[in-house]
Design an enzyme around this catalytic site. Structure first.
Site, short mmCIF file in Angstrom:
data_model
loop_
_atom_site.label_atom_id
_atom_site.label_comp_id
_atom_site.label_asym_id
_atom_site.label_seq_id
_atom_site.Cartn_x
_atom_site.Cartn_y
_atom_site.Cartn_z
N CYS A 1 38.08 35.31 38.14
CA CYS A 1 39.49 35.80 38.97
C CYS A 1 40.05 37.28 38.83
O CYS A 1 39.59 38.03 38.06
CB CYS A 1 40.54 34.76 38.23
SG CYS A 1 40.07 32.99 38.08
N LEU B 1 38.68 32.08 40.87
CA LEU B 1 36.90 31.56 40.48
C LEU B 1 37.49 30.37 39.65
O LEU B 1 37.85 30.32 38.57
CB LEU B 1 36.34 32.63 39.59
CG LEU B 1 35.05 32.14 39.14
CD1 LEU B 1 34.23 31.73 40.16
CD2 LEU B 1 34.49 32.79 38.14
N ALA B 2 37.22 28.95 40.39
CA ALA B 2 37.65 27.77 39.95
C ALA B 2 36.55 27.18 38.78
O ALA B 2 35.44 27.15 39.14
CB ALA B 2 37.59 26.77 40.61
N ASN C 1 44.31 36.11 34.34
CA ASN C 1 42.71 35.94 34.25
C ASN C 1 42.07 35.72 33.02
O ASN C 1 42.37 36.69 32.35
CB ASN C 1 42.20 37.30 35.02
CG ASN C 1 40.65 37.55 34.98
OD1 ASN C 1 40.00 38.69 34.78
ND2 ASN C 1 39.85 36.55 34.81
N GLU D 1 40.32 32.73 29.75
CA GLU D 1 40.11 31.44 29.65
C GLU D 1 40.75 30.96 28.15
O GLU D 1 40.57 32.12 27.12
CB GLU D 1 38.70 31.12 29.35
CG GLU D 1 37.95 31.26 30.42
CD GLU D 1 38.14 30.08 31.60
OE1 GLU D 1 38.43 29.01 31.07
OE2 GLU D 1 37.91 30.25 32.49
N LEU E 1 22.47 34.96 29.70
CA LEU E 1 21.83 36.10 30.23
C LEU E 1 20.73 36.45 28.94
O LEU E 1 21.50 35.96 27.81
CB LEU E 1 22.65 37.52 30.16
CG LEU E 1 23.79 37.42 31.27
CD1 LEU E 1 24.46 38.74 31.39
CD2 LEU E 1 22.92 37.40 32.60
N SER F 1 26.80 35.85 27.19
CA SER F 1 25.99 37.32 26.85
C SER F 1 26.37 37.63 25.56
O SER F 1 27.21 36.89 24.88
CB SER F 1 26.51 38.11 27.97
OG SER F 1 25.55 39.27 27.79
N GLY F 2 25.45 38.42 25.28
CA GLY F 2 25.41 38.99 23.84
C GLY F 2 26.30 40.16 23.32
O GLY F 2 26.33 40.95 22.30
#
Length: 551
Positions: A2, A50-51, A75, A77, A248, A355-356
């Protein structure tokens, strides 16, 4: 990912300012909205969606019926949105995790709000009753936020520099700065909606335990068990998604461990599709080979993205534009990510990518930590790296992944996990028996999650692992830029670029690209990433350090 964009107190028409919002539309390919605010006609909020969760009612700017005076774009979570609802009795009107931001603010104010969010976020919240604008950014700056301010009170906010640099502000002197991670800011609007900063607070320090309720198992006295439990919980909470999840995978311990935990946890929570993993590299890439072994062990749907030297070099302009950086190691490390993200967007239905990033900073995984003079110095350096992650690795991950309309999730930067690790005796976190990240490797050694050769694989920088041991990516870049930058350019480098003057032709070339896209914004990168305790070097590649070793 987003993208958010907002302006307050504009003297130009909103219709003239709005096109700047669409320079970041790549961050939200599902829908876009730019809207003025009731009774605040020279203020505007923009959002590119970005849904991930609640694609129907999760569009922004967000308002809810019970609090119509609050407007928000964010933007991020918020992983504990349901726990917050249970704890404080919030009555949500959508299934969007970000609605928790509005309820937390209404319940206890901006600082209470920021302290109680378990997740990653950059938000702009406008309280029209109090005429106050609140900005906030998560502890490690995983989600980006920049603001432009002028001497006469114009305020603009955006996820990326691109959306701010062409705004109209009637010649008033302006400043663009990154919002500091772990901070909130409060602005008061006057009768003309001009903004004045009235408060800036740091709501969370990286080693400070969070105040919100945890979903992790209670910690005992065994550090290895605690690391396992916290890391597992960090991955599991990040499975919150209505879109397909992938990982990734470079074949190193960090990305491999994350992928293994995602695969295991996905089965436990009932995800019924096979997790996709993605590796990228040039022919002979050490990462490609290592990742293939891990993917076979985990049983993932594995994708290998092979690119040539010529393709990597041709993408440099696009990478610098997306990165908004001229840092050498940031750009070098972006090449594999660039081709992976492009592939995921064009060839698969995966949208959320694990990702790490963060493990090397948290667990002292960089090769140069072998050269640390003592344990205390290594501990200080680890904390410094975590504090500045938003300028380098986190920046790279966000800009490249979001450049292709995807979302990145980083469990190693979970607040519960990081605060616990940083509370441990520095001797436990330091290199043991010549092996970096010994604590992390030992914690999962007997679990069978990964092959032991992967779990104990020596550190390989992503910018090196995309290439072969015979011909490294940094050698390719050196050869390429040697023809693009003259000796005369280098003689004049410090006069042409007094801030962070380039020390190599490669650095000069990247700086020139950056200035073409973002003239006069070089100070947004305060310094260039270089290994510490490694002498007078201008080469950040780990392959040049004495402690480097291959598996």
């Amino acid at each position: 990912m987003c993208g958010i964009w907002a302006i307050f107190g504009s003297e130009a028409k909103i219709s003239e300012q709005a096109p700047n919002s669409f320079t970041i539309s790549h961050r939200g390919p599902d829908a876009s909205c730019v809207t003025t605010i009731n009774h605040f006609t020279n203020c505007c909020l923009g959002f590119h969606h970005l849904a991930i969760n609640d694609g129907v009612f999760g569009m922004q700017p967000m308002r809810v019926r019970s609090m119509p005076h609050l407007w928000m774009v964010y933007n991020g979570e918020i992983y504990n949105c349901k726990l917050l609802q249970e704890e404080f009795g919030f009555k949500y009107q959508t299934n969007c995790d970000g609605e928790a931001i509005l309820h937390c603010y209404n319940h206890g104010g901006a600082e209470f709000l920021a302290k109680h969010l378990d997740g990653v976020f950059a938000f702009c919240l406008f309280d029209t009753e109090k005429r106050r604008v609140f900005l906030g950014r998560d502890t490690f700056g995983v989600r980006p936020a920049f603001r432009l301010t002028t001497e006469d009170g114009f305020l603009a906010v955006c996820s990326e520099i691109k959306g701010l640099q062409n705004l109209i502000h009637n010649g008033a002197a302006s400043t663009i700065e990154a919002l500091s991670p772990g901070h909130t800011e409060e602005y008061l609007l006057d009768d003309d909606n001009k903004a004045r900063l009235v408060d800036r607070e740091r709501f969370h320090f990286q080693a400070q335990p969070p105040v919100y309720k945890t979903i992790a198992e209670p910690l005992g006295n065994d550090p290895l068990a605690n690391v396992r439990n916290l890391m597992t919980a960090a991955v599991k909470k990040r499975l919150m998604s209505q879109r397909r999840i992938g990982c990734l995978l470079s074949g190193g311990v960090d990305s491999s461990l994350v992928a293994a935990l995602v695969v295991k946890s996905a089965r436990e929570v009932g995800i019924d599709y096979t997790i996709q993993t993605f590796a990228a590299g040039m022919p002979g890439s050490t990462d490609i080979i290592a990742a293939r072994k891990v993917a076979e062990y985990l049983g993932t749907e594995h994708h290998e993205v092979i690119f040539s030297e010529e393709e990597g070099l041709a993408a440099l302009n696009d990478m610098v534009y997306h990165l908004e950086s001229y840092d050498i190691i940031t750009i070098r490390g972006a090449v594999g990510l660039y081709f992976v993200a492009k592939y995921i967007r064009e060839k698969t239905d995966t949208v959320v990518v694990f990702s790490g990033e963060g493990a090397d900073e948290l667990y002292q995984g960089y090769i140069y930590f072998h050269n640390a003079p003592d344990v205390k110095a290594a501990d200080r350096e680890s904390r410094r790296l975590l504090q500045d992650l938003y300028l380098f690795d986190v920046l790279r991950g966000d800009r490249i992944i979001s450049g292709f309309g995807l979302e990145l999730r980083l469990p190693f930067l979970d607040h519960e996990l990081t605060s616990y690790i940083l509370s441990l005796d520095p001797n436990i976190r330091h290199i043991v028996d010549g092996i970096e990240k010994h604590l992390l490797r030992s914690a999962f050694d007997a679990t069978g999650l990964l092959p032991r050769e992967t779990l104990w694989r020596p550190k390989e920088s992503f910018s090196d692992g995309v290439s072969s041991n015979v011909r490294s990516w940094h050698h390719i870049l050196r050869e390429f830029t040697d023809d693009k930058v003259t000796d005369a350019d280098m003689m004049n480098a410090s006069r042409k670029f007094p801030h962070n003057p380039p020390k190599s032709k490669e650095a000069f070339y990247f700086r020139r690209l950056f200035e073409d896209f973002f003239p006069g914004k070089a100070d947004l990168i305060p310094y260039l990433w270089m290994p510490k305790w490694s002498g007078e070097t201008t080469e950040p590649s780990a392959r040049n350090l004495k402690a480097y070793r291959t598996a």
